[in-house]
Design a protein around this motif. Structure first.
Motif, mmCIF file in Angstrom:
data_model
loop_
_atom_site.group_PDB
_atom_site.id
_atom_site.type_symbol
_atom_site.label_atom_id
_atom_site.label_comp_id
_atom_site.label_asym_id
_atom_site.label_seq_id
_atom_site.Cartn_x
_atom_site.Cartn_y
_atom_site.Cartn_z
ATOM 1 N N MET A 280 0.850 -1.181 0.000
ATOM 2 C CA MET A 280 0.000 0.000 0.000
ATOM 3 C C MET A 280 0.891 1.237 0.000
ATOM 4 N N LYS A 281 0.892 1.978 -1.073
ATOM 5 C CA LYS A 281 1.766 3.141 -1.228
ATOM 6 C C LYS A 281 0.950 4.416 -1.026
ATOM 7 N N VAL A 282 0.753 4.766 0.216
ATOM 8 C CA VAL A 282 -0.065 5.926 0.535
ATOM 9 C C VAL A 282 0.715 6.788 1.520
ATOM 10 N N SER A 283 0.479 8.088 1.466
ATOM 11 C CA SER A 283 1.029 9.004 2.460
ATOM 12 C C SER A 283 -0.132 9.519 3.297
ATOM 13 N N LEU A 284 0.130 9.758 4.581
ATOM 14 C CA LEU A 284 -0.898 10.261 5.488
ATOM 15 C C LEU A 284 -0.418 11.587 6.055
ATOM 16 N N GLU A 285 -1.273 12.592 6.006
ATOM 17 C CA GLU A 285 -0.873 13.909 6.492
ATOM 18 C C GLU A 285 -1.661 14.292 7.733
ATOM 19 N N GLY A 286 -0.943 14.648 8.775
ATOM 20 C CA GLY A 286 -1.544 15.127 10.013
ATOM 21 C C GLY A 286 -1.249 16.607 10.194
ATOM 22 N N LYS A 287 -1.462 17.089 11.402
ATOM 23 C CA LYS A 287 -1.187 18.499 11.682
ATOM 24 C C LYS A 287 0.309 18.777 11.774
ATOM 25 N N LYS A 288 1.056 17.831 12.371
ATOM 26 C CA LYS A 288 2.492 18.027 12.610
ATOM 27 C C LYS A 288 3.379 17.121 11.775
ATOM 28 N N VAL A 289 2.841 15.974 11.355
ATOM 29 C CA VAL A 289 3.660 14.989 10.645
ATOM 30 C C VAL A 289 3.010 14.566 9.335
ATOM 31 N N ILE A 290 3.856 14.031 8.472
ATOM 32 C CA ILE A 290 3.395 13.330 7.274
ATOM 33 C C ILE A 290 4.045 11.952 7.351
ATOM 34 N N LEU A 291 3.234 10.926 7.187
ATOM 35 C CA LEU A 291 3.741 9.562 7.161
ATOM 36 C C LEU A 291 3.856 9.135 5.703
ATOM 37 N N VAL A 292 5.066 8.744 5.312
ATOM 38 C CA VAL A 292 5.294 8.314 3.931
ATOM 39 C C VAL A 292 5.823 6.887 3.949
ATOM 40 N N PRO A 293 5.577 6.130 2.874
ATOM 41 C CA PRO A 293 6.112 4.768 2.814
ATOM 42 C C PRO A 293 7.638 4.789 2.944
ATOM 43 N N TYR A 294 8.196 3.739 3.525
ATOM 44 C CA TYR A 294 9.639 3.588 3.676
ATOM 45 C C TYR A 294 10.233 3.264 2.306
ATOM 46 N N MET A 295 10.978 4.211 1.735
ATOM 47 C CA MET A 295 11.539 4.073 0.389
ATOM 48 C C MET A 295 13.057 3.865 0.467
ATOM 49 N N LYS A 296 13.625 3.366 -0.629
ATOM 50 C CA LYS A 296 15.075 3.128 -0.635
ATOM 51 C C LYS A 296 15.853 4.425 -0.384
ATOM 52 N N GLU A 297 15.300 5.560 -0.757
ATOM 53 C CA GLU A 297 15.962 6.847 -0.525
ATOM 54 C C GLU A 297 16.121 7.157 0.971
ATOM 55 N N HIS A 298 15.310 6.532 1.815
ATOM 56 C CA HIS A 298 15.370 6.763 3.259
ATOM 57 C C HIS A 298 16.438 5.923 3.961
ATOM 58 N N VAL A 299 16.913 4.882 3.291
ATOM 59 C CA VAL A 299 17.728 3.867 3.958
ATOM 60 C C VAL A 299 19.024 4.434 4.542
ATOM 61 N N GLU A 300 19.732 5.284 3.809
ATOM 62 C CA GLU A 300 21.015 5.780 4.323
ATOM 63 C C GLU A 300 20.841 6.551 5.630
ATOM 64 N N LYS A 301 19.846 7.416 5.685
ATOM 65 C CA LYS A 301 19.633 8.173 6.921
ATOM 66 C C LYS A 301 19.155 7.238 8.036
ATOM 67 N N TYR A 302 18.282 6.300 7.706
ATOM 68 C CA TYR A 302 17.807 5.327 8.693
ATOM 69 C C TYR A 302 19.004 4.543 9.246
ATOM 70 N N HIS A 303 19.886 4.105 8.347
ATOM 71 C CA HIS A 303 21.076 3.362 8.744
ATOM 72 C C HIS A 303 21.950 4.210 9.678
ATOM 73 N N GLU A 304 22.074 5.482 9.353
ATOM 74 C CA GLU A 304 22.847 6.406 10.196
ATOM 75 C C GLU A 304 22.254 6.457 11.611
ATOM 76 N N TRP A 305 20.925 6.551 11.707
ATOM 77 C CA TRP A 305 20.270 6.555 13.025
ATOM 78 C C TRP A 305 20.627 5.298 13.803
ATOM 79 N N MET A 306 20.593 4.157 13.109
ATOM 80 C CA MET A 306 20.744 2.877 13.781
ATOM 81 C C MET A 306 22.198 2.555 14.137
ATOM 82 N N GLN A 307 23.079 3.523 13.989
ATOM 83 C CA GLN A 307 24.447 3.387 14.493
ATOM 84 C C GLN A 307 24.527 3.882 15.935
ATOM 85 N N ASP A 308 23.483 4.546 16.395
ATOM 86 C CA ASP A 308 23.439 5.103 17.747
ATOM 87 C C ASP A 308 23.103 3.993 18.745
#
Length: 192
Positions: A1-29
Motif C-alpha cells: 500500500m503506497k499511501v502518504s498520510l498527512e496530520g497536523k504536525k507529521v506526514i507519514l510516507v512509505p519507507y523508500m530506498k531513498e530513506h535507507v542511508e539516513k535510517y542506517h545512520e540513526w541505527m548506528q546510535d
C-alpha cells in the motif's frame, strides 16, 4: 500500500530506498539500538530489510516526516529525506488473532522529540490500521528502561498487560472499542 498520510504536525510516507542511508545512520546510535531492541546492520543489510518490509503483507512501515522540516511543498511519492525524524510500524503477525497488530514508534532525531510527533504518528497509524486492516487490538512491547515510550502509550490509553524479566520489557495493549474508533477518527479526521 503506497499511501502518504498527512496530520497536523507529521506526514507519514512509505519507507523508500531513498530513506535507507539516513535510517542506517540513526541505527548506528547505541541508545537507539537499545531503545528499539535492534541489532546493528550493515548498509547492504539495511537495504535488504527495507525491501523485505515493503513486500511483507503483514507489516506496514511509514517514515515520519516533521512537516516543519519539509523543504518546499510536500509531493506524494517524493521521499523528503530532509524532513525524516523517525518511523512508525505495525506488525500483523499473530496467527491466532488477525485483528491484532503490534505497534512501534521511533522518533530518532533528538531535536524532534517532545513535540507531539510520536503521539500524532501513533494515532494516525492506529486509525489507518483500523480502517485498512480491521485491527481491533494494538499491542506495544517496550523496553522497561524506555520510560518516554511507555508514558506515551499509557497517555494514549494503553494498559500494561505483562512484564518480561527475561527480555526486560513491558507489554501494553489497547482494544479498539466503538468509542475508541470514533475518537481515533475525530483526532485524525483528515485520513482516508
Amino acid at each position: 500500500m503506497k499511501v502518504s498520510l498527512e496530520g497536523k504536525k507529521v506526514i507519514l510516507v512509505p519507507y523508500m530506498k531513498e530513506h535507507v542511508e539516513k535510517y542506517h545512520e540513526w541505527m548506528q546510535d547505541p541508545a537507539l539500538l537499545e531503545a528499539t531492541a535492534s541489532e546493528p546492520l550493515t548498509l547492504d543489510e539495511e537495504y535488504d530489510m527495507q525491501l523485505s518490509w515493503t513486500q511483507d503483507p503483514f507489516k506496514q512501515t511509514f517514515i515520519v516526516l516533521d512537516k516543519e522540516l519539509v523543504v518546499g511543498e510536500f509531493v506524494h511519492g517524493d521521499p523528503h529525506v530532509e524532513a525524516m525524524v523517525g518511523d512508525v510500524n505495525i506488525y500483523m503477525n499473530d496467527l491466532d488473532d488477525a485483528e491484532m497488530a503490534e505497534i512501534e514508534i521511533m522518533i530518532a532525531e533528538t531535536k524532534s522529540r517532545g513535540k507531539g510527533l510520536g503521539k500524532e504518528s501513533v494515532l494516525m497509524m492506529m486509525a489507518f490500521a483500523v480502517e485498512n486492516f480491521g485491527i481491533h487490538l494494538f499491542r506495544a512491547k517496550i523496553g522497561e528502561s524506555n520510560r518516554a515510550s511507555i508514558s506515551l502509550f499509557q497517555k494514549l490509553g494503553f494498559e500494561k498487560t505483562s512484564h518480561s524479566e527475561i527480555f526486560q520489557e513491558v507489554t501494553l495493549e489497547l482494544p479498539i472499542t466503538e468509542s475508541k474508533c470514533e475518537e481515533l477518527h475525530q483526532l485524525t479526521g483528515n485520513l482516508p
